[in-house]
Scaffold this motif. Structure first.
Motif, PDB file in Angstrom:
ATOM      1  N   GLN A  24       4.343  14.454 -15.108  1.00 26.16           N
ATOM      2  CA  GLN A  24       5.610  13.592 -15.087  1.00 26.16           C
ATOM      3  C   GLN A  24       5.246  12.460 -13.711  1.00 26.16           C
ATOM      4  O   GLN A  24       5.550  11.403 -13.800  1.00 26.16           O
ATOM      5  CB  GLN A  24       6.886  14.202 -15.212  1.00 26.16           C
ATOM      6  N   ILE A  25       5.196  13.142 -12.596  1.00 25.07           N
ATOM      7  CA  ILE A  25       5.145  12.463 -11.483  1.00 25.07           C
ATOM      8  C   ILE A  25       3.945  11.531 -11.247  1.00 25.07           C
ATOM      9  O   ILE A  25       3.878  10.242 -10.976  1.00 25.07           O
ATOM     10  CB  ILE A  25       5.107  13.419 -10.242  1.00 25.07           C
ATOM     11  N   LEU A  26       2.934  12.282 -11.883  1.00 30.75           N
ATOM     12  CA  LEU A  26       1.305  11.460 -11.670  1.00 30.75           C
ATOM     13  C   LEU A  26       1.570  10.231 -12.846  1.00 30.75           C
ATOM     14  O   LEU A  26       1.269   8.930 -12.506  1.00 30.75           O
ATOM     15  CB  LEU A  26       0.443  12.185 -12.130  1.00 30.75           C
ATOM     16  N   ALA A  27       2.396  10.327 -13.878  1.00 29.47           N
ATOM     17  CA  ALA A  27       2.382   9.361 -14.819  1.00 29.47           C
ATOM     18  C   ALA A  27       3.139   8.268 -14.347  1.00 29.47           C
ATOM     19  O   ALA A  27       3.113   7.266 -14.399  1.00 29.47           O
ATOM     20  CB  ALA A  27       2.965   9.778 -16.361  1.00 29.47           C
ATOM     21  N   LEU A  28       4.360   8.647 -13.552  1.00 32.09           N
ATOM     22  CA  LEU A  28       5.392   7.699 -12.859  1.00 32.09           C
ATOM     23  C   LEU A  28       4.316   6.869 -11.854  1.00 32.09           C
ATOM     24  O   LEU A  28       4.477   5.618 -11.882  1.00 32.09           O
ATOM     25  CB  LEU A  28       6.276   8.479 -12.380  1.00 32.09           C
ATOM     26  N   LEU A  29       3.683   7.634 -10.848  1.00 32.59           N
ATOM     27  CA  LEU A  29       2.841   7.113  -9.952  1.00 32.59           C
ATOM     28  C   LEU A  29       1.954   5.650 -10.566  1.00 32.59           C
ATOM     29  O   LEU A  29       1.919   4.677 -10.238  1.00 32.59           O
ATOM     30  CB  LEU A  29       2.099   7.610  -9.117  1.00 32.59           C
ATOM     31  N   ALA A  30       1.365   6.272 -11.706  1.00 30.01           N
ATOM     32  CA  ALA A  30       0.323   5.460 -12.298  1.00 30.01           C
ATOM     33  C   ALA A  30       1.075   4.383 -13.022  1.00 30.01           C
ATOM     34  O   ALA A  30       0.566   3.164 -12.680  1.00 30.01           O
ATOM     35  CB  ALA A  30      -0.387   6.485 -13.611  1.00 30.01           C
ATOM     36  N   LEU A  54       0.827  -1.143   0.010  1.00 32.44           N
ATOM     37  CA  LEU A  54      -0.132   0.026   0.021  1.00 32.44           C
ATOM     38  C   LEU A  54       0.863   1.206   0.014  1.00 32.44           C
ATOM     39  O   LEU A  54       1.821   1.419   0.688  1.00 32.44           O
ATOM     40  CB  LEU A  54      -1.033   0.125   1.414  1.00 32.44           C
ATOM     41  N   LEU A  55       0.679   2.021  -0.794  1.00 29.17           N
ATOM     42  CA  LEU A  55       1.231   3.199  -1.036  1.00 29.17           C
ATOM     43  C   LEU A  55       0.362   4.538  -0.873  1.00 29.17           C
ATOM     44  O   LEU A  55      -0.964   4.652  -1.327  1.00 29.17           O
ATOM     45  CB  LEU A  55       1.814   3.496  -2.485  1.00 29.17           C
ATOM     46  N   ILE A  56       0.616   5.237   0.214  1.00 27.66           N
ATOM     47  CA  ILE A  56      -0.132   6.708   0.439  1.00 27.66           C
ATOM     48  C   ILE A  56       0.547   7.945  -0.004  1.00 27.66           C
ATOM     49  O   ILE A  56       1.568   8.110   0.226  1.00 27.66           O
ATOM     50  CB  ILE A  56      -0.490   6.812   2.052  1.00 27.66           C
ATOM     51  N   ALA A  57      -0.063   8.554  -1.047  1.00 21.70           N
ATOM     52  CA  ALA A  57       0.656   9.664  -1.592  1.00 21.70           C
ATOM     53  C   ALA A  57      -0.222  10.972  -1.123  1.00 21.70           C
ATOM     54  O   ALA A  57      -1.074  11.107  -1.536  1.00 21.70           O
ATOM     55  CB  ALA A  57       0.635   9.602  -3.152  1.00 21.70           C
ATOM     56  N   ASP A  58       0.456  11.842  -0.284  1.00 17.87           N
ATOM     57  CA  ASP A  58      -0.285  12.761   0.194  1.00 17.87           C
ATOM     58  C   ASP A  58       0.166  14.330  -0.621  1.00 17.87           C
ATOM     59  O   ASP A  58       1.317  14.541  -0.193  1.00 17.87           O
ATOM     60  CB  ASP A  58       0.180  13.111   1.827  1.00 17.87           C
ATOM     61  N   GLU A  59      -0.727  14.608  -1.294  1.00 11.86           N
ATOM     62  CA  GLU A  59      -0.451  15.730  -2.253  1.00 11.86           C
ATOM     63  C   GLU A  59       0.843  15.516  -2.817  1.00 11.86           C
ATOM     64  O   GLU A  59       1.734  16.812  -2.564  1.00 11.86           O
ATOM     65  CB  GLU A  59      -0.509  17.086  -1.258  1.00 11.86           C
ATOM     66  N   PRO A  60       1.283  14.753  -3.644  1.00  7.12           N
ATOM     67  CA  PRO A  60       2.431  14.487  -4.212  1.00  7.12           C
ATOM     68  C   PRO A  60       3.075  15.570  -5.215  1.00  7.12           C
ATOM     69  O   PRO A  60       4.230  15.575  -5.500  1.00  7.12           O
ATOM     70  CB  PRO A  60       2.540  13.131  -4.528  1.00  7.12           C
ATOM     71  N   THR A  61       2.175  16.244  -5.788  1.00  7.35           N
ATOM     72  CA  THR A  61       2.452  17.232  -6.882  1.00  7.35           C
ATOM     73  C   THR A  61       2.194  18.429  -6.517  1.00  7.35           C
ATOM     74  O   THR A  61       2.609  19.453  -7.384  1.00  7.35           O
ATOM     75  CB  THR A  61       1.637  16.850  -8.271  1.00  7.35           C
TER      76      THR A  61
END
Lengths: 337, 341
Positions: A197-203, A180-187
């Motif tokens: 880019q970061i969102l694409a990477l996460l996806a 499980l990964l929690i991303a708190d406002e990562p961008t």
């Protein structure tokens, strides 16, 4: 079968000496429930102060013990996280549960080389020897798209760009392949081009590794790009839960509708005004005396300030849960857009 | 880094030169003078004039100053007129400087070794008993005069309980071999461990008295600095990785809290030298502090000048070391490492 089942999670902040001063404890999170399945991306969306970060922190066991009362349940793969000891939680964090934070510069230790900040997780949870950990760290940095990863290992956070730092943080969070990964406002702290880019990477990472992802954001653009299911939070409670497509096609809660109307759309006519939600979160009233959103709600009726709405299946769209007495109708949406 | 160090060392030369000029003028403007101190008030004008001329004090002050500089360049800092009359100031320095250095080093080691952990624990248990005790205790530590604390320690632990010697650096009867002038070190080198232990016992009480102020300041600064760092996002990140408390403390919290603490340690060496005058006086400890106290009473210009200048030199050197340590602690301060974006 869900990987994480959050049920009726509540977090109450108690200030010191509240009994003496008669100050009411503040419920930052007020009975939040949601599920996350492996490989699924679930969004927690809302304004600042709606309790989305506190929800994440309490699942991770990162809230300070003093002054915070966490109740309810968060079962991870059958284990109740909220009843684990500090030590057991420490064994899980970084291994089963990873977290990516908002501001990559302040979230990395300025005086420790990037390499060590990655390898220390591997050493802690997998007992990887230093040398091998360094190689794995280089691979991880490579995987998150940091060029020349070997050289980066000995560099410090200030020597990296903002986007690189966020990639490094993601590499750290994913080092032990958490489920499980929690991303708190990562961008939020990044430039718009880097955000994409970061969102694409996460996806991509979520797709490749089957990691479940909880995406915490105030940005509906992030939700549109990434989330399978969306929980809209207001004043510590979930007010609407829907599949991404349903939510964007037809928001039902007036708050969700307000959020969507207050962002510009490319397909709307030129010169059209944006419709902001009036007031601010500070204007809300406790959920005990009716709907907390009522003072700001354009759809508010008398019932709204008398009866607290319960979470219920939307009478119009069965796949959706809604906490509202007077949801936005199709005709209303037509009138507004 | 090397260029920076060299530049700072050159600055040191100018600091010492400028200070020597100020001191020279200031010492000679003190009422009385070495002549009255040596011969008393009721002397004939003839003998006064003779001694004044002998000491070279009849010449204009700038002539005296340049003569001093000329001689100082060849290592001659004049002859003591009051502390140990007849001895050269340089000999007094060589004899006494190691004593004070031993004392100061032990004092600052105590202050650091106890102060930093205490400050850290106080911050971690913020609002707890230990925290409150440390805050109150360090306030008392700063507020109590050093000479008073020295006197109380001496009275209780040396006079009443007899655990420690009352005065001096070492028992005369031990007949210890002298190698470096640092008595503890000498004892260890020559394997005269009884002599080394005796020297340590002589150091303990004065060192504790001397450490009280730096200790209190270090506790407070460490506590405040750790509290700041504990709130930082990267500590939360470290927690989210599930690292052990030990690693988080050492690698993530303490290292980031050290900059202000190290700065404080540098500045406290100045306070240490001031405190040494009082502490050494109470314990009749034959270091430069005691020599300064006697030197002022007897207007011993050459000794005062050399000792104060050397103390200033040490202060500047320690703070240079502090500045250089910044780069070790914080990579963002390192020059030429291609910092920034």
């Amino acid at each position: 079968m869900a990987l994480l089942e959050v049920r009726d999670l509540s977090v109450v902040f108690r200030s010191r000496g509240h009994q003496r001063t008669g100050e009411q404890p503040v419920a930052a999170v007020d009975g939040v429930s949601f599920d996350v399945a492996p490989g699924q991306t679930v969004g927690l969306v809302g304004e600042s102060g709606c309790g989305k970060s506190v929800t994440a922190m309490s699942i991770m066991g990162l809230l300070p013990k003093r002054g915070n009362q966490v109740t309810g349940s968060a079962r991870f793969d059958g284990t109740e996280l909220l009843s684990l000891s500090d030590r057991q939680m420490r064994d899980r964090r970084g291994r089963d549960l990873g977290m990516v934070f908002q501001d990559p510069l302040s979230s990395l230790n300025p005086v420790v080389p990037i390499g060590l900040q990655v390898t220390e997780v591997l050493e802690r949870h997998q007992g990887t020897p230093r040398k091998q950990a360094a190689m794995e760290a280089a691979e991880l940095l490579d995987k998150v798209g940091i060029p020349d990863p070997r050289r980066r290992l000995s560099e410090y956070p200030h020597q990296l760009s903002g986007g690189m730092r966020q990639r490094a943080l993601i590499a750290i969070a994913l080092a032990c392949r958490p489920r499980l990964l929690i991303a708190d406002e990562p961008t939020t702290a990044l430039d718009v081009t880097i955000q994409a880019q970061i969102l694409a990477l996460l996806a991509e990472l979520v797709r490749d590794t089957g990691t479940a992802l909880i995406m915490i954001t105030h940005d509906l653009g992030v939700v549109a790009g990434l989330c399978d299911e969306v929980n809209v939070l207001y004043a510590g409670r979930v007010v609407e839960r829907a599949k991404r497509h349903d939510l964007f096609a037809a928001p039902r809660h007036p708050y969700t509708h307000g959020l969507l109307s207050s962002i510009p759309r490319l397909d709307s006519p030129r010169g059209e005004r944006l419709v902001p939600i009036k007031g601010s979160v500070a204007d809300n009233i406790p959920w005990q005396n009716g709907c907390a959103f009522a003072p700001r709600c354009p759809n508010a009726i008398d019932t709204c300030v008398e009866v607290t709405p319960e979470m219920a299946v939307d009478p119009l769209v069965s796949r959706r849960l809604l906490r509202c007495h007077n949801p936005v109708t199709a005709t209303q949406r037509e009138a507004l857009t | 880094m090397l260029r920076y160090t060299v530049r700072r060392l050159l600055q040191l030369v100018f600091v010492v030169l400028a200070l020597s000029l100020l001191l020279f003028a200031w010492l000679r403007s003190l009422p009385g003078g070495p002549v009255s101190a040596l011969l008393g008030e009721r002397i004939t004008p003839e003998s006064r004039a003779r001694l004044t001329a002998e000491l070279g004090l009849d010449q204009p002050i700038f002539v005296q100053y340049f003569k001093f500089l000329g001689r100082a360049a060849s290592g001659d800092f004049g002859v003591s007129t009051g502390v140990q009359p007849g001895d050269s100031a340089a000999a007094i320095f060589v004899q006494r400087f190691p004593a004070t250095l031993e004392l100061s080093v032990l004092a600052i080691v105590i202050a650091i070794a106890v102060g930093i952990p205490l400050g850290y624990l106080a911050a971690r248990r913020r609002g707890g008993l230990l925290d409150n005790l440390s805050v109150v205790g360090s306030l008392i530590g700063v507020a109590v005069p050093v000479f008073f604390l020295a006197f109380v320690l001496k009275q209780v632990f040396a006079v009443e309980l007899g655990w420690f010697p009352t005065t001096g650096r070492q028992e005369g009867g031990l007949d210890a071999t002298r190698v470096t002038g640092f008595f503890v070190l000498d004892g260890l080198i020559t394997r005269e461990f009884d002599a080394a232990w005796d020297a340590v016992k002589h150091l303990i009480l004065p060192a504790i008295a001397l450490s009280s102020i730096p200790f209190s300041v270090i506790v407070r600064i460490t506590r405040a600095s750790v509290l700041d760092v504990l709130d930082e996002d990267f500590v939360r990140t470290a927690e989210s990785k599930g690292l052990t408390t030990q690693v988080i403390t050492r690698r993530h919290v303490l290292r980031n809290s050290m900059l202000p603490v190290v700065t404080t340690i540098g500045l406290q060496t100045g306070a240490l030298l001031a405190g040494a005058v009082l502490t050494e006086k109470v314990f009749a400890f034959p270091g430069i502090g005691q020599a300064l106290a006697i030197g002022f009473e007897r207007r011993d210009y050459p000794v005062l000048l050399l000792l104060i200048l050397s103390a200033a030199g040490v202060f500047v050197l320690v703070n240079l070391a502090v500045d250089l340590s910044y780069a070790v602690i914080d990579p963002r301060i390192r020059t030429g490492s291609g910092g920034g974006r």
